[in-house]
Design a protein around this motif. Structure first.
Motif, mmCIF file in Angstrom:
data_model
loop_
_atom_site.group_PDB
_atom_site.id
_atom_site.type_symbol
_atom_site.label_atom_id
_atom_site.label_comp_id
_atom_site.label_asym_id
_atom_site.label_seq_id
_atom_site.Cartn_x
_atom_site.Cartn_y
_atom_site.Cartn_z
ATOM 1 N N SER A 175 -0.212 27.411 11.636
ATOM 2 C CA SER A 175 -1.267 27.116 10.666
ATOM 3 C C SER A 175 -1.066 27.906 9.390
ATOM 4 N N TRP A 176 -0.979 27.204 8.270
ATOM 5 C CA TRP A 176 -0.971 27.846 6.959
ATOM 6 C C TRP A 176 -2.298 28.598 6.799
ATOM 7 N N ALA A 177 -2.291 29.680 6.018
ATOM 8 C CA ALA A 177 -3.518 30.458 5.774
ATOM 9 C C ALA A 177 -3.533 30.934 4.326
ATOM 10 N N SER A 251 0.759 32.697 5.972
ATOM 11 C CA SER A 251 0.617 32.157 4.623
ATOM 12 C C SER A 251 1.979 32.001 3.978
ATOM 13 N N TRP A 252 2.112 31.027 3.107
ATOM 14 C CA TRP A 252 3.311 30.887 2.280
ATOM 15 C C TRP A 252 2.928 30.142 1.018
ATOM 16 N N VAL A 278 -8.251 31.573 9.647
ATOM 17 C CA VAL A 278 -8.426 31.313 11.084
ATOM 18 C C VAL A 278 -9.646 32.101 11.569
ATOM 19 N N THR A 279 -10.591 31.378 12.171
ATOM 20 C CA THR A 279 -11.856 31.975 12.606
ATOM 21 C C THR A 279 -12.064 31.765 14.109
ATOM 22 N N GLU A 280 -13.047 32.477 14.636
ATOM 23 C CA GLU A 280 -13.410 32.279 16.053
ATOM 24 C C GLU A 280 -13.830 30.847 16.327
ATOM 25 N N ALA A 281 -14.583 30.268 15.369
ATOM 26 C CA ALA A 281 -15.059 28.888 15.549
ATOM 27 C C ALA A 281 -13.881 27.927 15.676
ATOM 28 N N LYS A 282 -12.859 28.130 14.851
ATOM 29 C CA LYS A 282 -11.673 27.246 14.951
ATOM 30 C C LYS A 282 -10.921 27.515 16.262
ATOM 31 N N MET A 283 -10.813 28.799 16.617
ATOM 32 C CA MET A 283 -10.092 29.127 17.868
ATOM 33 C C MET A 283 -10.817 28.526 19.083
ATOM 34 N N SER A 284 -12.161 28.347 18.972
ATOM 35 C CA SER A 284 -12.902 27.800 20.117
ATOM 36 C C SER A 284 -12.575 26.318 20.360
ATOM 37 N N MET A 285 -11.931 25.675 19.406
ATOM 38 C CA MET A 285 -11.536 24.258 19.587
ATOM 39 C C MET A 285 -10.231 24.142 20.385
ATOM 40 N N THR A 286 -9.550 25.266 20.562
ATOM 41 C CA THR A 286 -8.230 25.239 21.186
ATOM 42 C C THR A 286 -8.355 25.343 22.703
ATOM 43 N N ASN A 287 -7.202 25.280 23.356
ATOM 44 C CA ASN A 287 -7.143 25.461 24.803
ATOM 45 C C ASN A 287 -6.965 26.958 25.095
ATOM 46 N N GLN A 288 -7.994 27.743 24.692
ATOM 47 C CA GLN A 288 -7.884 29.213 24.879
ATOM 48 C C GLN A 288 -6.551 29.711 24.311
ATOM 49 N N ALA A 289 -6.221 29.235 23.099
ATOM 50 C CA ALA A 289 -4.892 29.495 22.534
ATOM 51 C C ALA A 289 -4.642 30.977 22.323
ATOM 52 N N ARG A 290 -3.365 31.346 22.535
ATOM 53 C CA ARG A 290 -2.926 32.676 22.123
ATOM 54 C C ARG A 290 -2.842 32.664 20.604
ATOM 55 N N PHE A 291 -3.229 33.798 20.010
ATOM 56 C CA PHE A 291 -3.116 33.914 18.549
ATOM 57 C C PHE A 291 -1.916 34.778 18.217
ATOM 58 N N MET A 292 -1.030 34.263 17.338
ATOM 59 C CA MET A 292 0.179 35.012 16.947
ATOM 60 C C MET A 292 0.229 35.175 15.430
ATOM 61 N N HIS A 293 0.792 36.291 15.006
ATOM 62 C CA HIS A 293 1.073 36.534 13.583
ATOM 63 C C HIS A 293 2.199 37.566 13.516
ATOM 64 N N VAL A 301 -8.864 37.389 5.554
ATOM 65 C CA VAL A 301 -8.328 36.437 4.570
ATOM 66 C C VAL A 301 -7.485 35.411 5.335
ATOM 67 N N VAL A 302 -6.469 35.933 6.036
ATOM 68 C CA VAL A 302 -5.635 35.059 6.875
ATOM 69 C C VAL A 302 -6.385 34.715 8.163
ATOM 70 N N VAL A 303 -7.008 35.737 8.755
ATOM 71 C CA VAL A 303 -7.655 35.593 10.070
ATOM 72 C C VAL A 303 -8.773 36.630 10.152
ATOM 73 N N THR A 304 -9.833 36.281 10.877
ATOM 74 C CA THR A 304 -10.983 37.196 10.935
ATOM 75 C C THR A 304 -10.733 38.344 11.928
ATOM 76 N N ASP A 305 -11.504 39.407 11.731
ATOM 77 C CA ASP A 305 -11.459 40.556 12.646
ATOM 78 C C ASP A 305 -11.670 40.103 14.088
ATOM 79 N N LYS A 306 -12.641 39.208 14.277
ATOM 80 C CA LYS A 306 -13.008 38.803 15.658
ATOM 81 C C LYS A 306 -11.817 38.189 16.384
ATOM 82 N N VAL A 307 -11.032 37.388 15.678
ATOM 83 C CA VAL A 307 -9.865 36.760 16.322
ATOM 84 C C VAL A 307 -8.797 37.826 16.601
#
Ligand code: CP
Length: 338
Positions: A175-177, A251-252, A278-293, A301-307
Motif C-alpha cells: 500500500s502506497w502511503a 511511500s514513494w 494505514v489505520t486500525e479501521a483499514k486493518m480491520s478489513m483485512t484477514n488479521q493481516a500482518r503489518f510490514m514496513h 503519517v504513513v501508519v498510525t501508532d495503534k497499528v
C-alpha cells in the motif's frame, strides 16, 4: 564474480539457498571466525540506521572486519558522473575510489539512493551499475535507485516465518502511503518482486499517479506470468485491504510527475492523498493481516501508532531479519560454509 547488486539476475533456487542459510544461522545465533581476516567496505552516500548497523554486526558475527565511508564527510567528496570535468567540489572519482577500495576490501557495499532529478540515471540504476564495473571484488547493493535487495531478502524471510505452511496463495498488499518527502522506488520495487517470487497473490494499492515506471511494471508483470503469481493494481485502498494477509506500507514519489512537475507531486503526496495513512479501521478489513514496513517510518503519517504498536505489526522482526540474511549473503559471496 558473484555480486548481490540486483535480485533480477538471481534465480529463485539461489535466493532460496540464501534464505535456508539465513534461517539456520538465525536459529543457531551463529557466530564464528569463519571470515577472519576479511574486510567489508561500506560506502554510504545516504544516511542509514539498519543497513549500517546490521552489516557491521553481520561482519563481526563472522569474524570479519568492516570499514564505513561517508563520501564528503570524513572522506573525499566523490564524483559519480562519467566524463565529468572535475573542477568543482568533488575531489575524487568513484572509478579510483572503488578501484582502491577493491585493493583493501573483500566486498564493497554501496548505498546510493535515486537522484529524484535525473530520470535516466534513476530508471537505469546507473550508479550501482558503474560501481559493479569499477570494482574488482563482489559488490552488495545497500539500496540503489531501483532496488533494495537486502531489504527484499529480509522481507522474504519474514514472510516465511509469518506463514510456516507457505506464503504461496496468501494475499499480499503493497500500500502506497503519504509522506512529507519524495521517496524513491527501491523498496517497493524489491518488495513486489519478492512477493511475486513467493507465489503470493499480490496487489499494488496506490493512487493512479503512483504506478511504478513502465519498465519496472513490465518486468513485474512478466515475472508474475513466469511464476504463475497473481499480480494486480487497485487505486481503491480499502478494496485492496479486504481480506489481505499482509499489508506492506511504503511511500514513494509519483514517477509520472516527480521529474517534471515536483510541486504538483508534493501536493498530491502531502495533501490530496493524505487519507491513505494505514489505520486500525483499514486493518480491520483485512484477514488479521500482518503489518510490514522497511523502516524508518513516519508515525501517524504513513501508519498510525495503534497499528505499529499492535499485535499484527511485524516490522521489528522484519528489521531484525536484515542481520540474518546479510550474514548469509556475506557467506555466499565469500564462498564460506558453516
Ligand atoms: N530499511 C533500511 O534500509 O533502513 P536504513 O535506511 O535505516 O538502513
Amino acid at each position: 564474480m558473484m555480486n548481490f547488486d540486483t535480485l533480477t539476475t538471481w534465480r529463485d533456487a539461489g535466493l532460496e539457498d540464501l534464505l535456508e542459510l539465513a534461517a539456520e544461522m538465525k536459529a543457531r545465533d551463529y557466530r564464528s571466525d569463519v571470515a577472519k581476516g576479511k574486510v567489508l567496505g561500506l560506502i554510504f552516500f545516504n544516511p542509514s540506521l539498519r543497513t549500517k548497523v546490521s552489516f557491521e554486526t553481520a561482519a563481526l558475527h563472522l569474524g570479519a572486519g568492516s570499514t564505513i565511508i561517508h563520501p564528503g564527510s570524513g572522506s573525499w567528496p566523490l564524483e559519480t558522473r562519467t566524463g565529468a570535468v572535475m573542477d568543482g567540489n568533488k575531489t575524487e572519482h568513484i572509478r579510483e575510489a572503488v578501484g582502491v577500495l577493491s585493493e583493501y576490501c573483500d566486498i564493497i557495499g554501496v548505498r546510493a539512493f535515486a537522484t529524484m532529478t535525473d530520470r535516466f540515471d534513476d530508471e537505469g540504476d546507473t550508479l550501482i551499475r558503474r560501481i559493479v564495473e569499477y570494482a574488482n571484488v563482489p559488490v552488495i547493493n545497500l539500496e540503489s535507485a531501483n532496488e533494495h535487495p537486502c531489504q527484499g531478502m529480509a522481507d522474504w524471510l519474514t514472510l516465511r516465518e509469518a506463514f510456516p505452511g507457505g506464503s504461496a496463495g496468501r494475499s499480499f498488499v503493497l500500500s502506497w502511503a503519504p509522506h512529507p518527502n519524495p521517496l524513491p522506488m527501491a523498496v517497493p520495487n524489491s518488495a513486489l518482486e519478492v512477493a511475486i517470487r513467493c507465489g503470493m497473490d499480490v496487489t499494488l494499492a496506490c493512487p493512479p499517479e503512483y504506478l511504478p515506471g513502465e519498465g519496472r511494471l513490465g518486468y513485474l508483470r512478466s515475472l508474475a506470468e513466469e511464476k504463475g503469481s497473481y499480480f494486480d493494481i487497485s487505486h481503491d485502498q480499502e478494496q485492496g485491504f479486504r481480506d489481505a494477509d499482509v499489508i506492506y506500507a511504503k511511500s514513494w514519489a509519483a514517477q509520472s510527475l516527480i521529474y517534471d512537475r515536483p510541486d504538483e507531486e508534493a501536493s498530491l503526496r502531502r495533501e490530496t492523498y493524505r487519507n491513505w495513512t494505514v489505520t486500525e479501521a483499514k486493518m480491520s478489513m483485512t484477514n488479521q493481516a500482518r503489518f510490514m514496513h522497511c523502516l524508518p517510518v513516519r508515525r501517524n503519517v504513513v501508519v498510525t501508532d495503534k497499528v505499529l504498536d499492535g499485535d499484527q505489526a511485524i516490522h521489528i522482526q522484519q528489521a531484525g531479519n536484515r542481520l540474518h540474511v546479510q550474514k548469509a549473503i556475506l557467506m555466499q559471496l565469500w564462498k564460506l560454509s558453516l
